[in-house]
Scaffold this active site. Structure first.
Site, PDB file in Angstrom:
ATOM      1  CG  ASN A  82      -6.511  -0.818   1.701  1.00  0.00           C
ATOM      2  OD1 ASN A  82      -5.909  -0.357   0.739  1.00  0.00           O
ATOM      3  ND2 ASN A  82      -5.908  -1.295   2.777  1.00  0.00           N
ATOM      4  CG  HIS A 138      -3.028   3.570   2.234  1.00  0.00           C
ATOM      5  ND1 HIS A 138      -3.667   3.197   1.071  1.00  0.00           N
ATOM      6  CD2 HIS A 138      -2.990   2.452   3.018  1.00  0.00           C
ATOM      7  CE1 HIS A 138      -3.984   1.911   1.149  1.00  0.00           C
ATOM      8  NE2 HIS A 138      -3.585   1.442   2.312  1.00  0.00           N
ATOM      9  CB  CYS A 177      -0.952   0.001   1.182  1.00  0.00           C
ATOM     10  SG  CYS A 177      -2.013  -1.441   1.235  1.00  0.00           S
TER      11      CYS A 177
HETATM   12  C1  LIG Z   1      -9.287  -4.862  10.788  1.00  0.00           C
HETATM   13  C2  LIG Z   1      -9.789  -3.819  11.748  1.00  0.00           C
HETATM   14  C3  LIG Z   1     -10.820  -2.934  11.051  1.00  0.00           C
HETATM   15  C4  LIG Z   1     -10.467  -4.505  12.925  1.00  0.00           C
HETATM   16  O1  LIG Z   1     -10.979  -3.537  13.809  1.00  0.00           O
HETATM   17  P1  LIG Z   1     -10.822  -3.716  15.380  1.00  0.00           P
HETATM   18  O2  LIG Z   1     -11.546  -2.601  16.003  1.00  0.00           O
HETATM   19  O3  LIG Z   1      -9.351  -3.867  15.646  1.00  0.00           O
HETATM   20  O4  LIG Z   1     -11.590  -5.037  15.621  1.00  0.00           O
HETATM   21  P2  LIG Z   1     -11.051  -6.337  16.384  1.00  0.00           P
HETATM   22  O5  LIG Z   1      -9.971  -6.962  15.587  1.00  0.00           O
HETATM   23  O6  LIG Z   1     -10.784  -5.907  17.771  1.00  0.00           O
HETATM   24  O7  LIG Z   1     -12.324  -7.240  16.314  1.00  0.00           O
HETATM   25  C5  LIG Z   1     -13.457  -6.947  17.061  1.00  0.00           C
HETATM   26  C6  LIG Z   1     -14.514  -8.009  16.827  1.00  0.00           C
HETATM   27  O8  LIG Z   1     -15.095  -7.825  15.525  1.00  0.00           O
HETATM   28  C7  LIG Z   1     -15.131  -9.065  14.838  1.00  0.00           C
HETATM   29  N1  LIG Z   1     -15.052  -8.847  13.411  1.00  0.00           N
HETATM   30  C8  LIG Z   1     -13.941  -8.833  12.642  1.00  0.00           C
HETATM   31  N2  LIG Z   1     -14.287  -8.589  11.366  1.00  0.00           N
HETATM   32  C9  LIG Z   1     -15.620  -8.460  11.329  1.00  0.00           C
HETATM   33  C10 LIG Z   1     -16.546  -8.198  10.300  1.00  0.00           C
HETATM   34  N3  LIG Z   1     -16.166  -8.012   9.014  1.00  0.00           N
HETATM   35  N4  LIG Z   1     -17.853  -8.104  10.621  1.00  0.00           N
HETATM   36  C11 LIG Z   1     -18.259  -8.276  11.882  1.00  0.00           C
HETATM   37  N5  LIG Z   1     -17.425  -8.538  12.895  1.00  0.00           N
HETATM   38  C12 LIG Z   1     -16.124  -8.626  12.642  1.00  0.00           C
HETATM   39  C13 LIG Z   1     -13.950  -9.827  15.389  1.00  0.00           C
HETATM   40  O9  LIG Z   1     -14.130 -11.206  15.189  1.00  0.00           O
HETATM   41  C14 LIG Z   1     -13.968  -9.441  16.852  1.00  0.00           C
HETATM   42  O10 LIG Z   1     -14.936 -10.224  17.504  1.00  0.00           O
HETATM   43  P3  LIG Z   1     -14.631 -10.872  18.917  1.00  0.00           P
HETATM   44  O11 LIG Z   1     -14.342  -9.704  19.830  1.00  0.00           O
HETATM   45  O12 LIG Z   1     -15.874 -11.600  19.214  1.00  0.00           O
HETATM   46  O13 LIG Z   1     -13.434 -11.753  18.678  1.00  0.00           O
HETATM   47  C15 LIG Z   1      -8.632  -2.954  12.277  1.00  0.00           C
HETATM   48  O14 LIG Z   1      -7.814  -3.720  13.109  1.00  0.00           O
HETATM   49  C16 LIG Z   1      -7.799  -2.357  11.200  1.00  0.00           C
HETATM   50  O15 LIG Z   1      -8.270  -1.575  10.407  1.00  0.00           O
HETATM   51  N6  LIG Z   1      -6.483  -2.684  11.171  1.00  0.00           N
HETATM   52  C17 LIG Z   1      -5.610  -2.162  10.161  1.00  0.00           C
HETATM   53  C18 LIG Z   1      -5.858  -2.899   8.896  1.00  0.00           C
HETATM   54  C19 LIG Z   1      -5.272  -2.242   7.704  1.00  0.00           C
HETATM   55  O16 LIG Z   1      -5.238  -1.044   7.613  1.00  0.00           O
HETATM   56  N7  LIG Z   1      -4.848  -3.061   6.764  1.00  0.00           N
HETATM   57  C20 LIG Z   1      -4.361  -2.614   5.503  1.00  0.00           C
HETATM   58  C21 LIG Z   1      -2.966  -2.174   5.586  1.00  0.00           C
HETATM   59  S1  LIG Z   1      -2.497  -1.390   4.111  1.00  0.00           S
END
Ligand SMILES: CC(C)(COP(=O)(O)OP(=O)(O)OC[C@H]1O[C@@H](n2cnc3c(N)ncnc32)[C@H](O)[C@@H]1OP(=O)(O)O)[C@@H](O)C(=O)NCCC(=O)NCCS
Length: 312
Positions: free
Chosen positions: A267, A237, A112
């Site tokens: 993304n 980004h 990215c």
């Molecule tokens: C992926 C991301 C959105 C997750 O958000 P978060 O607030 O960290 O959420 P968590 O990982 O704490 O998950 C919270 C809960 O939501 C759930 N969950 C995950 N994806 C889900 C979805 N698509 N729909 C519903 N629930 C979901 C998880 O299973 C978790 O449930 P649990 O607590 O029962 O285990 C976040 O971590 C993120 O954006 N990270 C950076 C990713 C990124 O930018 N990647 C690209 C790099 S270029």
């Protein structure tokens, strides 16, 4: 001599997939996706549309906007991690299809952060007088590497392409400073599996991104001898609205000075910064001599930022 962007283009495939569409095929909800990421919908390429097709469309747009001919391009850099095939490179496919017969061509893989890496590479070739014009393309067909069994990642990504012609610009304009970085020890947090699907430790990537986006944005301003107060527009980004907001807060910018296109495209990795830049230009939000900060991060882990004084 200063290198800057003299023409910009973009291509986003027609097919739109909303969060509500995803609700029907996996255990997720529009509410979860919107509040955690800012994404409402994304575009997916058609089955017969490859990464190179998206790249060619964006490249033609950028060449037309720059008012140059394909024969004038000396080098093509394609930032992508979703090549049609390992080789020939997407850059060579683009070279053939746009008729850039005088251009060298190669792909660059910085995930990215790829668009920034390629912009900065282009700057070196232009400022050293090796090539007058370099075509930079940021393009991904991430839909082909989504793991549909993994709701943590499947909802995040979209397809698209952006392109820039990098060439000489007048004094005081163009890319004023840059920062590129990498931390291979974090490679395990975001990668393509042996099955060619995306795997990610979202929390680790989130922590890294929040720290790095703000830091890199501040660093390029320092390197250019500029202050936060002078920034007219931040183009981050588009990975997660909460990460983008943290970078905006670090620069103490009001909401209207940050580009936000994530709700429409998700993304799109290497394509996202260029797509956002095109959209802000078309909306009339960027004027000549505006100071822009472009900043990205991605798998690798990689990061990069530039301070860019807009205009030819
Ligand atoms: C992926 C991301 C959105 C997750 O958000 P978060 O607030 O960290 O959420 P968590 O990982 O704490 O998950 C919270 C809960 O939501 C759930 N969950 C995950 N994806 C889900 C979805 N698509 N729909 C519903 N629930 C979901 C998880 O299973 C978790 O449930 P649990 O607590 O029962 O285990 C976040 O971590 C993120 O954006 N990270 C950076 C990713 C990124 O930018 N990647 C690209 C790099 S270029």
């Amino acid at each position: 001599m200063n290198a800057g962007i003299i023409g910009l283009g973009r291509y986003v495939p027609e097919k739109v997939v909303t969060n509500f569409d995803l609700e029907k095929i996996m255990d997720t909800s529009d509410e979860w996706i919107r509040t955690r990421t800012g994404i409402e919908e994304r575009h997916f390429a058609a089955d017969n549309q490859e990464t190179s097709d998206l790249a060619v469309a964006a490249a033609k747009d950028a060449i037309a906007k720059a008012g140059i001919t394909p024969e004038e391009i000396g080098l093509i850099l394609v930032a992508t991690v979703t090549q049609d095939q390992t080789f020939p490179s997407v850059a060579c496919m683009v070279q053939e299809q746009i008729g850039a017969v005088n251009a060298a061509a190669m792909d660059q893989a910085a995930a990215c952060a790829g668009f920034i890496y390629s912009l900065v590479t282009a700057k070196q070739f232009v400022e050293s007088n090796a090539y007058k014009y370099v075509l930079v393309v940021g393009v991904e067909k991430l839909s082909k590497v989504i793991n549909w069994e993994d709701r943590n990642t499947a909802v995040l990504f979209g397809d698209g392409a952006s392109a820039a012609i990098v060439g000489p610009v007048s004094e005081g304009r163009g890319i004023l400073s840059f920062e590129l970085g990498a931390d291979g020890t974090g490679g395990k947090h975001l990668y393509l599996t042996q099955q060619d699907t995306i795997a990610m430790n979202g929390r680790e990537v989130f922590k890294f991104a929040v720290r790095q986006m703000g830091e890199s944005a501040v660093n390029v301003l320092d390197k250019a001898g500029l202050t936060k107060e002078e920034v007219d527009f931040l183009i981050p980004h588009q990975a997660n609205i909460r990460i983008m907001e943290s970078a905006r807060e670090r620069l103490a910018l009001p909401a209207e000075k940050m580009s936000k296109t994530i709700h429409k495209y998700g993304n799109t990795s290497a394509a996202s910064i260029g797509i956002s830049l095109v959209e802000e230009l078309e909306a009339g939000k960027i004027k000549d001599d505006d100071l822009l900060v472009l900043v990205g991060f991605g798998g690798g882990l990689t990061w990069g930022a530039v301070a860019l004084r807009w205009g030819k």
